[in-house]
Every structure is written in C-alpha cells, then in structure tokens.
Design an enzyme around this catalytic site. Structure first.
Site, PDB file in Angstrom:
ATOM      1  N   ASP A 125       0.866  -1.193   0.000  1.00 27.28           N
ATOM      2  CA  ASP A 125       0.000   0.000   0.000  1.00 27.28           C
ATOM      3  C   ASP A 125       0.899   1.238   0.000  1.00 27.28           C
ATOM      4  O   ASP A 125       2.116   1.141   0.176  1.00 27.28           O
ATOM      5  CB  ASP A 125      -0.883  -0.003   1.266  1.00 27.28           C
ATOM      6  CG  ASP A 125      -2.181   0.782   1.105  1.00 27.28           C
ATOM      7  OD1 ASP A 125      -3.257   0.157   1.053  1.00 27.28           O
ATOM      8  OD2 ASP A 125      -2.118   2.030   1.035  1.00 27.28           O
TER       9      ASP A 125
ATOM     10  N   ASP B 273       3.329   1.997  -4.579  1.00 24.15           N
ATOM     11  CA  ASP B 273       2.393   2.806  -5.362  1.00 24.15           C
ATOM     12  C   ASP B 273       2.104   1.986  -6.611  1.00 24.15           C
ATOM     13  O   ASP B 273       3.008   1.768  -7.434  1.00 24.15           O
ATOM     14  CB  ASP B 273       3.022   4.158  -5.717  1.00 24.15           C
ATOM     15  CG  ASP B 273       2.088   5.025  -6.559  1.00 24.15           C
ATOM     16  OD1 ASP B 273       1.130   4.482  -7.159  1.00 24.15           O
ATOM     17  OD2 ASP B 273       2.339   6.242  -6.636  1.00 24.15           O
ATOM     18  N   VAL B 274       0.874   1.520  -6.765  1.00 20.72           N
ATOM     19  CA  VAL B 274       0.574   0.586  -7.861  1.00 20.72           C
ATOM     20  C   VAL B 274       0.785   1.195  -9.241  1.00 20.72           C
ATOM     21  O   VAL B 274       0.843   0.469 -10.233  1.00 20.72           O
ATOM     22  CB  VAL B 274      -0.859   0.002  -7.760  1.00 20.72           C
ATOM     23  CG1 VAL B 274      -1.009  -0.889  -6.547  1.00 20.72           C
ATOM     24  CG2 VAL B 274      -1.921   1.100  -7.797  1.00 20.72           C
TER      25      VAL B 274
ATOM     26  N   TYR C  73     -14.406   6.214 -13.045  1.00 22.05           N
ATOM     27  CA  TYR C  73     -14.468   5.025 -12.182  1.00 22.05           C
ATOM     28  C   TYR C  73     -15.085   3.844 -12.933  1.00 22.05           C
ATOM     29  O   TYR C  73     -14.536   2.737 -12.936  1.00 22.05           O
ATOM     30  CB  TYR C  73     -15.257   5.347 -10.911  1.00 22.05           C
ATOM     31  CG  TYR C  73     -15.196   4.251  -9.873  1.00 22.05           C
ATOM     32  CD1 TYR C  73     -14.053   4.071  -9.096  1.00 22.05           C
ATOM     33  CD2 TYR C  73     -16.262   3.374  -9.673  1.00 22.05           C
ATOM     34  CE1 TYR C  73     -13.980   3.057  -8.148  1.00 22.05           C
ATOM     35  CE2 TYR C  73     -16.201   2.363  -8.729  1.00 22.05           C
ATOM     36  CZ  TYR C  73     -15.062   2.210  -7.968  1.00 22.05           C
ATOM     37  OH  TYR C  73     -14.986   1.197  -7.033  1.00 22.05           O
TER      38      TYR C  73
ATOM     39  N   LYS D 293     -13.165   0.322 -13.969  1.00 17.28           N
ATOM     40  CA  LYS D 293     -13.564  -0.973 -13.419  1.00 17.28           C
ATOM     41  C   LYS D 293     -14.025  -1.936 -14.520  1.00 17.28           C
ATOM     42  O   LYS D 293     -13.850  -3.155 -14.400  1.00 17.28           O
ATOM     43  CB  LYS D 293     -14.652  -0.771 -12.359  1.00 17.28           C
ATOM     44  CG  LYS D 293     -14.125  -0.064 -11.102  1.00 17.28           C
ATOM     45  CD  LYS D 293     -13.005  -0.879 -10.445  1.00 17.28           C
ATOM     46  CE  LYS D 293     -12.504  -0.274  -9.159  1.00 17.28           C
ATOM     47  NZ  LYS D 293     -11.447  -1.076  -8.510  1.00 17.28           N
TER      48      LYS D 293
ATOM     49  N   THR E 287     -16.623   1.044   3.906  1.00 17.20           N
ATOM     50  CA  THR E 287     -15.178   1.281   4.019  1.00 17.20           C
ATOM     51  C   THR E 287     -14.939   2.793   4.048  1.00 17.20           C
ATOM     52  O   THR E 287     -15.840   3.579   3.723  1.00 17.20           O
ATOM     53  CB  THR E 287     -14.410   0.709   2.807  1.00 17.20           C
ATOM     54  OG1 THR E 287     -14.736   1.502   1.657  1.00 17.20           O
ATOM     55  CG2 THR E 287     -14.744  -0.747   2.541  1.00 17.20           C
TER      56      THR E 287
HETATM   57  N1  LIG Z   1     -16.061   0.230  -0.888  1.00 17.26           N
HETATM   58  C1  LIG Z   1     -16.850  -0.023  -1.922  1.00 17.26           C
HETATM   59  O1  LIG Z   1     -18.062   0.189  -1.865  1.00 17.26           O
HETATM   60  C2  LIG Z   1     -16.298  -0.614  -3.187  1.00 17.26           C
HETATM   61  C3  LIG Z   1     -17.212  -1.086  -4.138  1.00 17.26           C
HETATM   62  C4  LIG Z   1     -16.726  -1.662  -5.304  1.00 17.26           C
HETATM   63  C5  LIG Z   1     -15.364  -1.755  -5.506  1.00 17.26           C
HETATM   64  N2  LIG Z   1     -14.503  -1.268  -4.569  1.00 17.26           N
HETATM   65  C6  LIG Z   1     -13.079  -1.372  -4.839  1.00 17.26           C
HETATM   66  O2  LIG Z   1     -12.457  -2.049  -3.775  1.00 17.26           O
HETATM   67  C7  LIG Z   1     -11.114  -1.591  -3.662  1.00 17.26           C
HETATM   68  C8  LIG Z   1     -10.822  -1.180  -2.233  1.00 17.26           C
HETATM   69  O3  LIG Z   1     -11.711  -0.125  -1.883  1.00 17.26           O
HETATM   70  P1  LIG Z   1     -12.009   0.274  -0.366  1.00 17.26           P
HETATM   71  O4  LIG Z   1     -13.419   0.657  -0.319  1.00 17.26           O
HETATM   72  O5  LIG Z   1     -11.483  -0.768   0.540  1.00 17.26           O
HETATM   73  O6  LIG Z   1     -11.141   1.621  -0.283  1.00 17.26           O
HETATM   74  P2  LIG Z   1     -10.194   2.206   0.870  1.00 17.26           P
HETATM   75  O7  LIG Z   1     -10.023   3.636   0.510  1.00 17.26           O
HETATM   76  O8  LIG Z   1     -10.696   1.838   2.216  1.00 17.26           O
HETATM   77  O9  LIG Z   1      -8.821   1.419   0.627  1.00 17.26           O
HETATM   78  C9  LIG Z   1      -8.086   1.607  -0.551  1.00 17.26           C
HETATM   79  C10 LIG Z   1      -6.619   1.367  -0.248  1.00 17.26           C
HETATM   80  O10 LIG Z   1      -5.897   1.535  -1.482  1.00 17.26           O
HETATM   81  C11 LIG Z   1      -4.738   2.276  -1.176  1.00 17.26           C
HETATM   82  N3  LIG Z   1      -4.250   2.982  -2.367  1.00 17.26           N
HETATM   83  C12 LIG Z   1      -4.791   4.057  -2.980  1.00 17.26           C
HETATM   84  N4  LIG Z   1      -4.015   4.441  -3.996  1.00 17.26           N
HETATM   85  C13 LIG Z   1      -2.968   3.584  -4.036  1.00 17.26           C
HETATM   86  C14 LIG Z   1      -1.834   3.465  -4.870  1.00 17.26           C
HETATM   87  N5  LIG Z   1      -1.594   4.332  -5.872  1.00 17.26           N
HETATM   88  N6  LIG Z   1      -0.972   2.456  -4.640  1.00 17.26           N
HETATM   89  C15 LIG Z   1      -1.188   1.590  -3.616  1.00 17.26           C
HETATM   90  N7  LIG Z   1      -2.231   1.659  -2.789  1.00 17.26           N
HETATM   91  C16 LIG Z   1      -3.115   2.655  -3.002  1.00 17.26           C
HETATM   92  C17 LIG Z   1      -5.136   3.249  -0.075  1.00 17.26           C
HETATM   93  O11 LIG Z   1      -4.010   3.735   0.644  1.00 17.26           O
HETATM   94  C18 LIG Z   1      -6.048   2.358   0.772  1.00 17.26           C
HETATM   95  O12 LIG Z   1      -5.320   1.680   1.763  1.00 17.26           O
HETATM   96  C19 LIG Z   1     -10.966  -0.446  -4.682  1.00 17.26           C
HETATM   97  O13 LIG Z   1     -10.379  -0.956  -5.872  1.00 17.26           O
HETATM   98  C20 LIG Z   1     -12.399  -0.037  -4.924  1.00 17.26           C
HETATM   99  O14 LIG Z   1     -12.577   0.572  -6.181  1.00 17.26           O
HETATM  100  C21 LIG Z   1     -14.939  -0.708  -3.411  1.00 17.26           C
END
Ligand SMILES: NC(=O)c1ccc[n+]([C@@H]2O[C@H](COP(=O)([O-])OP(=O)(O)OC[C@H]3O[C@@H](n4cnc5c(N)ncnc54)[C@H](O)[C@@H]3O)[C@@H](O)[C@H]2O)c1
Length: 258
Positions: free
Chosen positions: A40, A66-67, A159, A163, A194
C-alpha cells in the site's frame, strides 16, 4: 469464522491492504494460512496491520507500493520472493473512487489519475506479480472490479470505465495464462462499508439522505461488509476454485439485478 487452512503454505500479495476491503482480504488470507505481503502507499496503517497479524503468530510483511509505479512493483515482487521464496496469490485491490465529475466538465487530469491507479495499477500487478506467479509454476489472481463495471453511475465516467477495464483485462489474463496454471478472476462489490464509501457519503450535501439512497440501491437492504468481499476473494484464491478462471463474481446485495 471457522478457519481450515484453505490457503495454508501459500504466499499472497495484496495491494490496497492498509484499509477497507484490502485489509479484510489480507486478514482473511492470513487466517486461512497464507503468508501475506501487505502492499500500500499508507505505511502507517499497513505496518500496523502487518504487526497485528505477526502478533497473532502469522507470517506478514508490509511493503511500500504505489501501484502506478513500475519500479515499485519490481522492487516489491523482488522483495516478496526474497522473503518468502515464491508467490502463489495476487490480489489487485488498491483503488480510488475519484472522478465524481459530469462528462461535460470532466477534468482530464482527474480521469488520468483514476485510470492510472484503478487500471494501470492492475496491469502492472499482472505484468510483475502475475509474471512471478507464472514463474512459480502457477497460482491464482483476483482483481477487484466493481458493480460499477456493469451499472453506469452518473458522474462515474472514470471510475466505471476503469472498473470495466479491470473486468476485461482479467479475462485476457485468464485466457493467456490458463495453460500456465494461473487462474485469474474478478470480484465486483456493491457499496461496502469502508473509508472510501464513507468519504463519498460524507461529501454529499445531505449525508444521511445519500446513505439512504445508497442503501436503497441494494435489494438486500444494507451496504456490504469488507469481510463479505474477502470471503469471495478467498474462494477464488483457494484450490476450491480450481476450475474457475475468467469468472466475474458480483457480491453486490443485488444492486445489478434490476
Ligand atoms: N467500498 C466499496 O463500496 C467498493 C465497491 C466496489 C469496488 N470497490 C473497490 O475495492 C477496492 C478497495 O476499496 P475500499 O473501499 O477498501 O477503499 P479504501 O479507501 O478503504 O482502501 C483503498 C486502499 O488503497 C490504497 N491505495 C490508494 N491508492 C494507491 C496506490 N496508488 N498504490 C497503492 N495503494 C493505493 C489506499 O491507501 C487504501 O489503503 C478499490 O479498488 C475499490 O474501487 C470498493
């Protein structure tokens, strides 16, 4: 939750592991016996979770990643192989819900940033983490897409496109790597409780109304929990899903049904 060692002896790399869904995935894989690399940009939270897992007697390390950086990916995969001797499971979970702009006024830099993290990040994960799994003789990759890859969302251009890209990228990888023993599947959450969703809701002019609207889109009548997404990922990551590749699993409380 019962644990039966579904991924015992495996090495897993999870991106976005410091928060939300990625943190739940890292914990679940760890509970089920995997050694976990938590990757992360948030060092403080990532280190804390890795320490918590080690405190529970498990094998876990935090890596700064950083991805969007190819150099970071090369370093992290190299380090993971050095520490654990191989890589069996990759979960590309890091993502952002930036965007939030109508197309007529969409800022190009905002579009690029969303695509860079959500889609380029998965490509680089496949290119480097996936390649290490191929070199290891096989394994499983799970990419976190979204219900937004299926259902369009107003102000969701970047977004939704990112996706949907993840979903199709998953299928190309699945097709190319099936003969190499690597299964690649995608999980598509609905709204999950989240920090990402909390930020979206709290930014609305009327947060309570926004939360009610979000819940109303899910026929199950609530938002999802990170653990409910982690369980789906665990299934694809484990040998229980040995005949599943290129699959899309909606875990969305029925959001995409209407
Ligand atoms: N929460 C939802 O409702 C939801 C729904 C569908 C999909 N998603 C997907 O699930 C995944 C996780 O989402 P979440 O809700 O847990 O979000 P979150 O914000 O709680 O966690 C995301 C994490 O990704 C990390 N991150 C951000 N940019 C980064 C980078 N450049 N390199 C490395 N790490 C990085 C952040 O530091 C964080 O720890 C995402 O891909 C999101 O699009 C979430």
């Amino acid at each position: 939750m019962d644990t039966i060692g579904r991924v015992a002896g495996k090495v897993a790399l999870v991106t976005g592991a410091a928060s939300g869904i990625g943190a739940a995935i890292a914990e679940r894989l760890s509970e089920e016996g995997a050694s976990v690399v938590l990757a992360d940009i948030n060092a403080e939270a990532g280190e804390a979770l890795a320490a918590k897992l080690r405190g529970a007697g498990r094998s876990a390390v935090y890596e700064q990643l950083d991805v969007t950086s190819e150099a970071d990916w090369q370093r992290v995969v190299h380090d993971a192989l050095g520490v654990f001797g191989g890589l069996d499971i990759l979960v590309n979970c890091a993502g952002v819900a930036t965007g939030g702009q109508e197309l007529l006024h969409h800022d190009f830099a905002n579009w690029r940033r969303t695509l860079a993290i959500n889609l380029d990040g998965v490509f680089l994960g496949l290119r480097h983490g996936g390649a290490a799994i191929v070199a290891n003789g096989g394994g499983a990759i799970v990419n976190i897409s979204s219900v937004a890859s299926k259902a369009a969302v107003v102000r969701g251009a970047a977004y939704c496109a990112s996706k949907a890209g993840v979903a199709q990228l998953t299928k190309v990888a699945a097709l190319e790597w099936a003969p190499l023993g690597v299964r690649v599947n995608s999980v598509h959450p609905g709204y999950v409780e989240t920090p990402l969703v909390e930020a979206l809701i709290s930014q609305a002019p009327d947060a309570a109304a926004m939360r009610a609207v979000a819940i109303s889109r899910h026929p199950i009548g609530r938002l999802g929990l990170p653990e409910e997404i982690a369980n789906a990922v665990l299934f694809f990551a484990s040998d229980e899903a040995g005949f599943a590749t290129g699959a899309e699993l909606l875990v969305d409380g029925g959001y995409a049904l209407p």
